[in-house]
Scaffold this motif. Structure first.
Motif, PDB file in Angstrom:
ATOM      1  N   ILE A 167      57.076  45.366  53.654  1.00 11.03           N
ATOM      2  CA  ILE A 167      58.181  45.850  53.238  1.00 11.03           C
ATOM      3  C   ILE A 167      59.533  44.550  53.278  1.00 11.03           C
ATOM      4  O   ILE A 167      58.938  43.967  53.952  1.00 11.03           O
ATOM      5  N   ARG A 168      60.265  44.232  52.059  1.00 10.52           N
ATOM      6  CA  ARG A 168      60.843  42.706  52.084  1.00 10.52           C
ATOM      7  C   ARG A 168      61.784  42.733  51.653  1.00 10.52           C
ATOM      8  O   ARG A 168      62.253  43.572  50.640  1.00 10.52           O
ATOM      9  N   ARG A 169      62.434  41.984  52.379  1.00 11.14           N
ATOM     10  CA  ARG A 169      64.388  42.556  51.706  1.00 11.14           C
ATOM     11  C   ARG A 169      65.067  41.502  52.403  1.00 11.14           C
ATOM     12  O   ARG A 169      64.946  40.301  53.785  1.00 11.14           O
ATOM     13  N   GLN A 202      69.284  41.265  49.257  1.00 12.98           N
ATOM     14  CA  GLN A 202      69.099  42.646  48.890  1.00 12.98           C
ATOM     15  C   GLN A 202      69.575  43.304  50.817  1.00 12.98           C
ATOM     16  O   GLN A 202      69.820  44.424  50.408  1.00 12.98           O
ATOM     17  N   GLN A 203      69.876  42.879  51.709  1.00 19.56           N
ATOM     18  CA  GLN A 203      70.599  43.652  52.992  1.00 19.56           C
ATOM     19  C   GLN A 203      71.961  43.910  52.217  1.00 19.56           C
ATOM     20  O   GLN A 203      72.077  45.445  52.909  1.00 19.56           O
ATOM     21  N   SER A 242      65.996  46.931  48.412  1.00 18.92           N
ATOM     22  CA  SER A 242      64.092  45.906  49.033  1.00 18.92           C
ATOM     23  C   SER A 242      62.997  45.944  48.486  1.00 18.92           C
ATOM     24  O   SER A 242      63.305  47.065  47.677  1.00 18.92           O
ATOM     25  N   ASP A 243      62.764  45.522  48.461  1.00 17.19           N
ATOM     26  CA  ASP A 243      61.303  45.826  47.805  1.00 17.19           C
ATOM     27  C   ASP A 243      59.875  46.004  48.333  1.00 17.19           C
ATOM     28  O   ASP A 243      59.646  45.678  49.943  1.00 17.19           O
ATOM     29  N   ARG A 289      59.687  46.528  43.110  1.00 17.65           N
ATOM     30  CA  ARG A 289      61.360  46.772  43.029  1.00 17.65           C
ATOM     31  C   ARG A 289      62.688  47.398  43.123  1.00 17.65           C
ATOM     32  O   ARG A 289      62.489  48.110  42.360  1.00 17.65           O
ATOM     33  N   ASP A 312      65.545  51.943  46.844  1.00 19.34           N
ATOM     34  CA  ASP A 312      67.055  51.876  48.439  1.00 19.34           C
ATOM     35  C   ASP A 312      66.078  52.399  49.477  1.00 19.34           C
ATOM     36  O   ASP A 312      67.282  52.905  50.410  1.00 19.34           O
ATOM     37  N   ALA A 333      63.225  52.198  50.491  1.00 19.31           N
ATOM     38  CA  ALA A 333      61.410  52.122  50.805  1.00 19.31           C
ATOM     39  C   ALA A 333      60.478  52.070  51.489  1.00 19.31           C
ATOM     40  O   ALA A 333      59.797  52.495  51.645  1.00 19.31           O
ATOM     41  N   GLU A 334      61.511  53.160  52.991  1.00 16.18           N
ATOM     42  CA  GLU A 334      60.925  52.851  54.596  1.00 16.18           C
ATOM     43  C   GLU A 334      59.998  54.470  53.528  1.00 16.18           C
ATOM     44  O   GLU A 334      59.056  54.868  53.922  1.00 16.18           O
TER      45      GLU A 334
END
Lengths: 243, 193
Positions: free
Chosen positions: A137-139, A143-144, A149-150, A180, A183, A185-186
């Motif tokens: 996961i990339r944020r 985005q934070q 997140s992506d 991409r 909201d 992602a987890e």
């Protein structure tokens, strides 16, 4: 607004929602980018537009300082074309941004992931979970702030990044599935990981097909071995009887 | 010793006979239209690109079989690629505005190699969705995990297990009779015949 978008989408022949891969009925879950992602896209677009406008103004000022010379009119034409082009692209790219947000789907099935995105070039990627190496996961800071997140799903194999520019990560790395603007992602990561766990023998180095595909049928081997044992013992008995 | 072909239960029959896909050999003529448009975009390089694309279009051949896809093109510099369905990792389906109008698409197939470009790009196929689903059903990890786990290596399938057990019992009987023989007679010097 949405009617205009749909009309343009039809005009460009952008296909509708992707169909889930065959054989995944009941397990396919479709995700969309979250609304804050639209804001992020708009923000990026705005920054790019401001950058373009600043460049244009700077060049206009520079042209204004050019002293008179015979081909001055060529510069004037270029200047006019530049300004016109810039003004014309504003609504067009804005439209593309909203379409990009709308025409974007991610499908997670029990065995694969399908990502559909793009407007001018529609790109659909299908990757099997059997090949997935890692999920991350990339944020970024923006985005934070927006709470999105992506999600990156990587399959085996290399790929360069940056050859086609930063914004076009997918095209530059074919072994990357990029979801991409999510909201949750987890949740999706957990879903993917849970489905990965169910597929035994993920990754490389495991036999692809059902075992013993190319060797002789194991049943035949058993019978042959047993028959050999029988023949050997029978010979032994005969020789004992004969003695 | 076994007359009937011993195919285990777990063996997969070749999935649905995709005759229409096996029949694909040449790209659709629409691909040439697309190539001309693409060459037009090259500006001054137009004649050269057009010649190259013409050769490519004329020489492009596909062959789908039970195991994989072969693709070859080129006249002066010939290239031939073969890849196995089971090694396919990712399938990318890409169509730009022009391709959508023509009904064309590019199908890029990735394996686990280190290259950043697709191992194989199928162009000029009209029924590309069918081909995509066809490849999807055969790519890595798409075989049914239940059926593949059924026949473990070393464990005989049902039909042959009975036969093996029968022979083993017979062998055990032989050994028993050898013991009886040994116990009955003197085993001073067993000769070998």
């Amino acid at each position: 607004m949405s009617r205009v978008l749909h009309a343009v989408g039809r005009l460009l022949a952008v296909p509708g929602p992707p169909e889930p891969p065959p054989g995944s009925e009941g397990t396919a879950r479709v995700f969309r980018a979250a609304p804050p992602f639209y804001r992020l896209l708009l923000l990026r677009w705005g920054v790019r537009q401001i950058g373009g406008a600043v460049g244009l103004v700077a060049s206009l000022i520079a042209i204004g300082h050019v002293p008179d010379y015979p081909f001055r009119w060529l510069l004037d034409i270029a200047e006019t074309l530049g300004v016109m082009g810039f003004v014309a692209q504003v609504p067009f790219t804005l439209l593309l941004v909203s379409l990009d947000y709308r025409y974007r789907w991610y499908i997670v099935t029990d065995r694969s992931l399908r990502i559909r995105e793009g407007i001018l070039t529609v790109h659909e990627q299908t990757l099997g979970f059997a090949n997935v190496q890692n999920v991350s996961i990339r944020r970024g800071p923006l985005q934070q702030l927006l709470g999105i997140s992506d999600l990156e799903v990587r399959t085996a194999g290399g790929g360069t990044t940056g050859r086609h520019g930063k914004g076009d990560k997918l095209r530059s790395d074919p072994h990357l599935g990029l979801l991409r603007g999510l909201d949750d992602a987890e949740t999706i990561r957990e879903l993917i990981l849970e489905r990965l766990r169910r597929l035994k023998g993920s990754g490389l180095g495991d036999p692809d097909d059902a075992p013993s595909e190319d060797e002789a049928d194991p049943g035949d081997a058993w019978i042959a071995g047993a028959a050999e044992l029988l023949a050997a013992t029978r010979e032994l008995r005969r020789s004992l009887e004969g003695s | 010793m076994q007359e009937e072909p011993m195919f285990g239960e777990g063996r997969e029959p070749p999935p649905s006979p995709a005759r229409s896909i096996y029949a694909i050999e040449r790209p659709d003529p629409k691909l040439w239209t697309y190539y001309v448009l693409r060459a037009l975009l090259a500006g001054p390089g137009f004649p050269f690109l057009l010649a190259y694309l013409r050769f490519r279009y004329r020489s492009l051949r596909y062959r789908f079989d039970d195991e994989g896809i072969s693709m070859s093109w080129g006249v002066l510099f010939r290239r031939e690629i073969h890849l196995t369905y089971a090694r396919i990792q990712d399938i990318h389906l890409t169509r730009n505005v022009v391709e959508r109008q023509l009904g064309l698409a590019r199908l890029e197939i990735q394996t686990a190699s280190g290259s950043s470009t697709a191992e194989m790009t199928l162009e000029g196929i009209l029924e590309v969705e069918v081909v995509r689903d066809f490849l999807y059903a055969r790519m890595r990890g798409m075989q049914d995990p239940d059926s593949s786990g059924k026949s473990l290596p070393g464990a005989p399938p049902e039909a042959s297990a009975g036969e093996a057990v029968r022979i083993l019992r017979e062998a055990a009987g032989e050994i028993r009779r050898i013991r009886e023989l040994l116990e009955a007679g003197d085993t001073g010097s067993p000769k070998t015949s």
